[in-house]
Design an enzyme around this catalytic site. Structure first.
Site, mmCIF file in Angstrom:
data_model
loop_
_atom_site.group_PDB
_atom_site.id
_atom_site.type_symbol
_atom_site.label_atom_id
_atom_site.label_comp_id
_atom_site.label_asym_id
_atom_site.label_seq_id
_atom_site.Cartn_x
_atom_site.Cartn_y
_atom_site.Cartn_z
ATOM 1 N N SER A 144 67.822 17.552 10.768
ATOM 2 C CA SER A 144 67.122 16.731 11.764
ATOM 3 C C SER A 144 65.620 16.894 11.639
ATOM 4 C CB SER A 144 67.534 17.148 13.183
ATOM 5 O OG SER A 144 66.680 16.551 14.142
ATOM 6 N N TYR A 157 68.974 24.167 20.226
ATOM 7 C CA TYR A 157 69.423 23.180 19.229
ATOM 8 C C TYR A 157 68.533 23.149 17.986
ATOM 9 C CZ TYR A 157 69.705 18.380 17.391
ATOM 10 O OH TYR A 157 69.783 17.263 16.578
ATOM 11 N N LYS A 161 69.250 23.207 13.633
ATOM 12 C CA LYS A 161 68.927 22.147 12.669
ATOM 13 C C LYS A 161 68.041 22.699 11.541
ATOM 14 C CE LYS A 161 71.516 18.973 14.138
ATOM 15 N NZ LYS A 161 72.633 18.487 13.290
HETATM 16 C C1 RM4 Z 1 67.374 14.947 17.232
HETATM 17 C C2 RM4 Z 1 66.028 14.518 17.804
HETATM 18 C C3 RM4 Z 1 66.225 13.376 18.753
HETATM 19 C C4 RM4 Z 1 67.263 13.726 19.807
HETATM 20 C C5 RM4 Z 1 68.531 14.250 19.155
HETATM 21 C C6 RM4 Z 1 69.513 14.751 20.188
HETATM 22 O O1 RM4 Z 1 67.245 16.051 16.401
HETATM 23 O O2 RM4 Z 1 65.497 15.622 18.516
HETATM 24 O O3 RM4 Z 1 64.998 13.014 19.367
HETATM 25 O O4 RM4 Z 1 67.539 12.559 20.561
HETATM 26 O O5 RM4 Z 1 68.223 15.318 18.296
#
Ligand code: RM4
Length: 254
Positions: A144, A157, A161
């Site tokens: 991500s 989170y 990632k």
């Molecule tokens: C991604 C990013 C996005 C979020 C998702 C849950 O890595 O942070 O902005 O909407 O995660």
């Protein structure tokens, strides 16, 4: 041109979102596809139906990626039902947004277990089969933009990632001698179930949209091409790499 003709592709978290788009994209490019999923039975069934409607074989297997046995069973079923494992798309992940100072232990631990442990077990199980097969393979992890930048409500989170991409870097070294390539895609803000509630806040959604030079949030289909590319022989000399798929969000400071 079909980039995955004759390949067998495994996708975790394949019933919805980026995983589903990757599964359908792989089938469009000539692959047989197996999907792992955890809760959405009907979505998993409809994904397999789409794969089969494209003339490819497919199946869905329910399982919690946080459990090592889910990975070994997924690979075993793919071997039995599709004959081999050429590509793994390690996509399954959760992001229950929550503040840092009162983050519940169970929320923190579940996020680590699904996103990091799950990716590790699945990549390891797929790699073991690829090594045994002896004809290389490809692993594409869905990391991500959050591997590179932070989020106030994502302290549990974003490290996962970053960890998923770091896993690809180290696995690329460990598996290169077997002809197995390991790469990450780094999606930006993609409209999926993972952020449906978060982006239901119109102010948050508007803010995120203004961060994107291409002027829109992503959709799962925006990830299909980059994932198929990294899975395919078009990326034959690409391993340990990270590919941002974010509409330019990461570079957009001002
Ligand atoms: C991604 C990013 C996005 C979020 C998702 C849950 O890595 O942070 O902005 O909407 O995660």
């Amino acid at each position: 041109m079909k980039l995955l003709e004759g390949k067998t592709v495994l996708v975790t978290g394949g019933s919805t979102g980026i995983g589903r788009a990757a599964a359908i994209g792989a089938a469009l490019h000539g692959a047989d596809v197996a999907i792992n999923y955890y809760t959405r039975d009907e979505d998993a069934e409809s994904c397999v139906a789409e794969i089969e409607a494209l003339g490819q074989r497919g199946f869905a297997l329910k399982g919690d990626v946080a459990l090592p046995a889910t990975a070994t069973e997924f690979v075993a079923q793919a071997l039995e039902r599709l004959g081999k494992v050429d590509v793994l798309v390690s996509n399954a992940g959760i992001c229950p947004f929550h503040a840092f100072l009162d983050m519940p232990v169970d929320v923190f631990e579940r996020t680590q277990q699904v996103n990091m442990h799950g990716a590790y077990f699945m990549c390891q199980a797929a790699a073991r089969q690829m090594v045994e097969q002896g004809h290389g393979g490809a692993i594409v992890a869905v990391s991500s933009i959050s591997a590179l930048v932070g989020g106030e409500f994502q302290t549990h989170y974003t490290p996962t990632k970053a960890g998923v991409h770091s896993l690809m870097q180290s696995a690329a070294i460990a598996l290169g001698r077997h002809g197995i390539r390991c790469n990450s895609v780094l999606p930006g803000t993609i409209l999926t179930e993972i952020n449906k509630d978060d982006l239901a806040d119109p102010e948050k959604r508007k803010y995120m949209e203004t961060r994107v030079p291409l002027g829109r949030l992503g959709v799962p289909e925006d990830l299909a091409g980059p994932i198929v590319f990294l899975a395919s022989d078009m990326a034959a000399y690409v391993t340990g790499a990270a590919l941002l798929v974010d509409g330019g969000m990461y570079v957009n400071l001002q």
